[in-house]
Write a protein that holds these residues in place. Structure first.
Motif, short mmCIF file in Angstrom:
data_model
loop_
_atom_site.label_atom_id
_atom_site.label_comp_id
_atom_site.label_asym_id
_atom_site.label_seq_id
_atom_site.Cartn_x
_atom_site.Cartn_y
_atom_site.Cartn_z
N GLY A 60 -13.42 19.78 -16.82
CA GLY A 60 -14.10 19.41 -18.05
C GLY A 60 -13.19 19.02 -19.20
N PHE A 61 -12.13 18.26 -18.93
CA PHE A 61 -11.20 17.85 -20.00
C PHE A 61 -11.01 16.34 -20.12
N ARG A 62 -11.13 15.61 -19.03
CA ARG A 62 -10.66 14.23 -19.01
C ARG A 62 -11.34 13.34 -20.04
N ILE A 63 -12.67 13.36 -20.12
CA ILE A 63 -13.34 12.43 -21.04
C ILE A 63 -13.01 12.79 -22.48
N ASP A 64 -12.88 14.09 -22.79
CA ASP A 64 -12.49 14.49 -24.15
C ASP A 64 -11.07 14.04 -24.45
N ASP A 65 -10.20 14.10 -23.46
CA ASP A 65 -8.82 13.64 -23.67
C ASP A 65 -8.77 12.15 -23.94
N LEU A 66 -9.51 11.37 -23.16
CA LEU A 66 -9.52 9.92 -23.39
C LEU A 66 -10.05 9.60 -24.78
N LYS A 67 -11.00 10.37 -25.24
CA LYS A 67 -11.57 10.13 -26.57
C LYS A 67 -10.57 10.47 -27.67
N ARG A 68 -9.94 11.62 -27.57
CA ARG A 68 -9.03 12.02 -28.67
C ARG A 68 -7.77 11.16 -28.68
N TRP A 69 -7.37 10.65 -27.52
CA TRP A 69 -6.22 9.76 -27.47
C TRP A 69 -6.57 8.33 -27.90
N GLY A 96 -22.54 2.81 -35.27
CA GLY A 96 -22.82 2.05 -34.06
C GLY A 96 -24.14 2.42 -33.41
N TRP A 97 -24.67 3.60 -33.76
CA TRP A 97 -25.93 4.06 -33.18
C TRP A 97 -27.10 3.87 -34.14
N ASP A 154 -16.96 1.28 -29.27
CA ASP A 154 -16.39 2.31 -30.15
C ASP A 154 -17.41 3.40 -30.48
N LYS A 155 -18.68 3.05 -30.51
CA LYS A 155 -19.70 4.05 -30.82
C LYS A 155 -19.71 5.18 -29.79
N ASN A 156 -19.23 4.92 -28.56
CA ASN A 156 -19.27 5.92 -27.51
C ASN A 156 -18.27 7.05 -27.70
#
Length: 572
Positions: A490-499, A570-571, A547-549
């Motif tokens: 449960g880390f990958r998508i949060d990591d991609l977002k914060r990076w 964006g939403w 970017d809204k995602n």
């Protein structure tokens, strides 16, 4: 929030006619005349907070805390894996929900933490209730961080509110204000929580510092890469580094057993209170989990974890598989040890040992809980085993989280690692690098290399000279190590977002094995999926990202109740 306060107000009204001999349970519906009259009742009330942590699957009320099955943090919504149906969040096609329990239930739970803290103010002996108060502060921080990760700016609540409170109709607080309160709560909790665990599964000082390192690293990198806010990111990354160091100076250690050897990484996740591995180890032998969502024999896990994890249910992508380094520490793209794709097993040769213990290669003997389980925990079990055939879906198969013992579906009694020591070591390495733009070999040896070499004792350490000599990128290698180690947690998508790299990574096609010109083309006659121009199996294409995602939309029912919340960019 208003809906829940109306409900809770009705509960308090009913309490007026209840007698003082009512049974106590860990809910808000314990009357003032008895609930807050003793330290035992404060602790009883605080016990419910431990159900709020991330777990394999929390169905029903919400899914914000699903670490394995589909939820906002799970790898199901990332670029690492696919499943039989398209995940709209991973695909970038999710829409605004009418209602979202990830929002409303989280605020309900914050109400409970504030309820305890508010009543603690009038308790006569502060020292008697310092532990439940610290627990309430930790979980108030935990819950607010969930909201920030999902929605960005959110309303900060530090007291239980009446239905007419102005806060319920106000604007959202800036995420920075919320993060500052989270940090304050965690620092306060750390001062009061015990240094050593008093009961398995309960909070310690290290848990507060460990979670602080996660929060500060997340927000520090968010501010660095999304807002270019150097002053803010420097402050937060310093906090992340120092919090991780506080844990590294303690008693936690990476799980490793000589009997299990390179399989230590795999068996760590499926330790139970009963025989579950060849070394005879149980959950109590694992000193790596700093905070776990506990499960016991006879408890229902909430998801059919073995059947959901083993074999062809999860489709690891070739992008993820190619992240595993070769045994000489080099990526497959440049290593002369890479075996290529000619057969079903050549790409497993000379690789990071976590690849063969998280995934499962063709022809491997294995067991499950469905007719072919282990009983002797030695080679005798090979008389009753299965043999992996990878010719389905994407051609890569998973085995992380799958049991080998006889146990009814959904009754595996694994602990879920809410926070484990490996993450803290990786948090430290990343925080140091992002803070300074560099990291020393000594700092790498004290953190990331411990994780890397746990089951790869012969792999070269990550060092500055190794990076320079082989034209690697230190940041990329630090991020690679994190992705590999924390796969399916449960880390990958949060990591991609914060990076701030999700816009580059997420639209890429999700692909399976190399098909054209390989063993698969000759031996997998039933393969019916498309093949891309490179010869790989196509799992899902036409993926998008806007970017809204980077943030989730607020549910429409909350905006109707309080238009001042405003919708995320964006939403609208």
């Amino acid at each position: 929030m208003k809906k829940y306060i109306i409900k809770l107000s009705y509960i308090w009204l009913l309490l007026g006619v209840m007698t003082s001999c009512m049974d106590l349970d860990p809910l808000d519906s314990m009357g003032d005349n008895i609930t807050w009259s003793s330290s035992d009742n404060f602790q009883l009330f605080a016990n419910q907070f431990y159900a709020y942590t991330r777990d394999f699957n929390q169905s029903g009320e919400h899914n914000a805390y699903n670490g394995f099955s589909d939820g906002p943090h799970s790898d199901f919504r990332s670029d690492l894996i696919a499943t039989s149906s398209i995940n709209t969040f991973s695909q970038g096609t999710n829409t605004i929900p009418t209602e979202d329990d990830n929002y409303s239930v989280t605020y309900k739970r914050i109400y409970y933490t504030n309820l305890l803290l508010e009543n603690a103010k009038s308790y006569s002996n502060e020292s008697e209730i310092e532990i439940p108060v610290a627990e309430a502060k930790f979980f108030r921080a935990y819950l607010h961080f969930e909201l920030v990760q999902l929605y960005g700016d959110v309303i900060l609540l530090t007291k239980p509110l009446d239905i007419d409170s102005d806060e319920l109709s106000g604007k959202r607080d800036d995420r920075g204000v919320v993060i500052d309160q989270i940090i304050t709560d965690l620092e306060d909790a750390a001062l009061a929580l015990p240094v050593t665990v008093t009961e398995e599964g309960r909070l310690t000082q290290a848990a507060a510092y460990a979670f602080l390192s996660r929060v500060a690293l997340y927000e520090g990198t968010w501010q660095k890469f999304h807002n270019s806010n150097t002053a803010r990111s420097t402050d937060l990354l310093t906090t992340a580094r120092d919090a991780a160091m506080n844990v590294m100076d303690g008693t936690y250690e990476l799980f490793y057993d000589e009997t299990l050897d390179i399989d230590s990484y795999r068996y760590m996740f499926i330790l139970e209170h009963t025989q579950c591995n060849p070394a005879g180890l149980t959950i109590s032998d694992n000193k790596e989990y700093i905070l776990a969502h506990r499960h016991f024999d006879g408890d229902k896990l909430g998801t059919n974890i073995t059947h959901a994890a083993l074999g062809n249910v999860i489709y690891p992508t070739s992008k993820f598989v190619n992240m595993y380094l070769c045994s000489n520490g080099l990526p497959v793209s440049v290593s002369d040890l890479f075996g290529g794709y000619s057969t079903a097993t050549t790409e497993f040769q000379n690789r990071d040992n976590r690849m063969a213990t998280s995934l499962i290669k063709h022809g491997t003997k294995y067991w499950n809980n469905d007719g072919a389980w282990r009983t002797s925990w030695n080679d005798d079990d090979l008389e009753n085993c299965l043999t992996m055939d990878v010719r389905s879906n994407g051609g890569y198969q998973n085995q992380k989280w799958a049991t080998e013992r006889q146990v009814a579906d959904e009754y595996e009694s694994y602990d879920y690692p809410v926070i484990r020591y490996a993450e803290i070591l990786l948090n430290y390495a990343e925080a140091v690098y992002e803070l300074n733009g560099a990291i020393t070999d000594e700092q790498l040896d004290a953190s990331l290399n411990l994780v890397r070499l746990r089951v790869n004792p012969n792999m070269p350490k990550l060092s500055n000279s190794f990076v320079s000599t082989n034209s690697l990128d230190m940041r990329e290698e630090i991020r690679r190590e994190r992705t590999i180690e924390l796969y399916l947690e449960g880390f990958r998508i949060d990591d991609l977002k914060r990076w701030a790299v999700a816009g580059d990574e997420m639209p890429e096609d999700q692909l399976g094995v190399m098909f054209t010109g390989t063993w698969f083309e000759t031996n997998w006659t039933k393969q019916a999926r498309g093949i891309n121009s490179d010869g790989r199996v196509i799992l899902y294409d036409n993926r998008t990202w806007a970017d809204k995602n980077y943030l989730y939309p607020l549910p429409s029912d909350e905006l109707q109740l309080n238009p001042n919340l405003g919708q995320n960019t964006g939403w609208e």
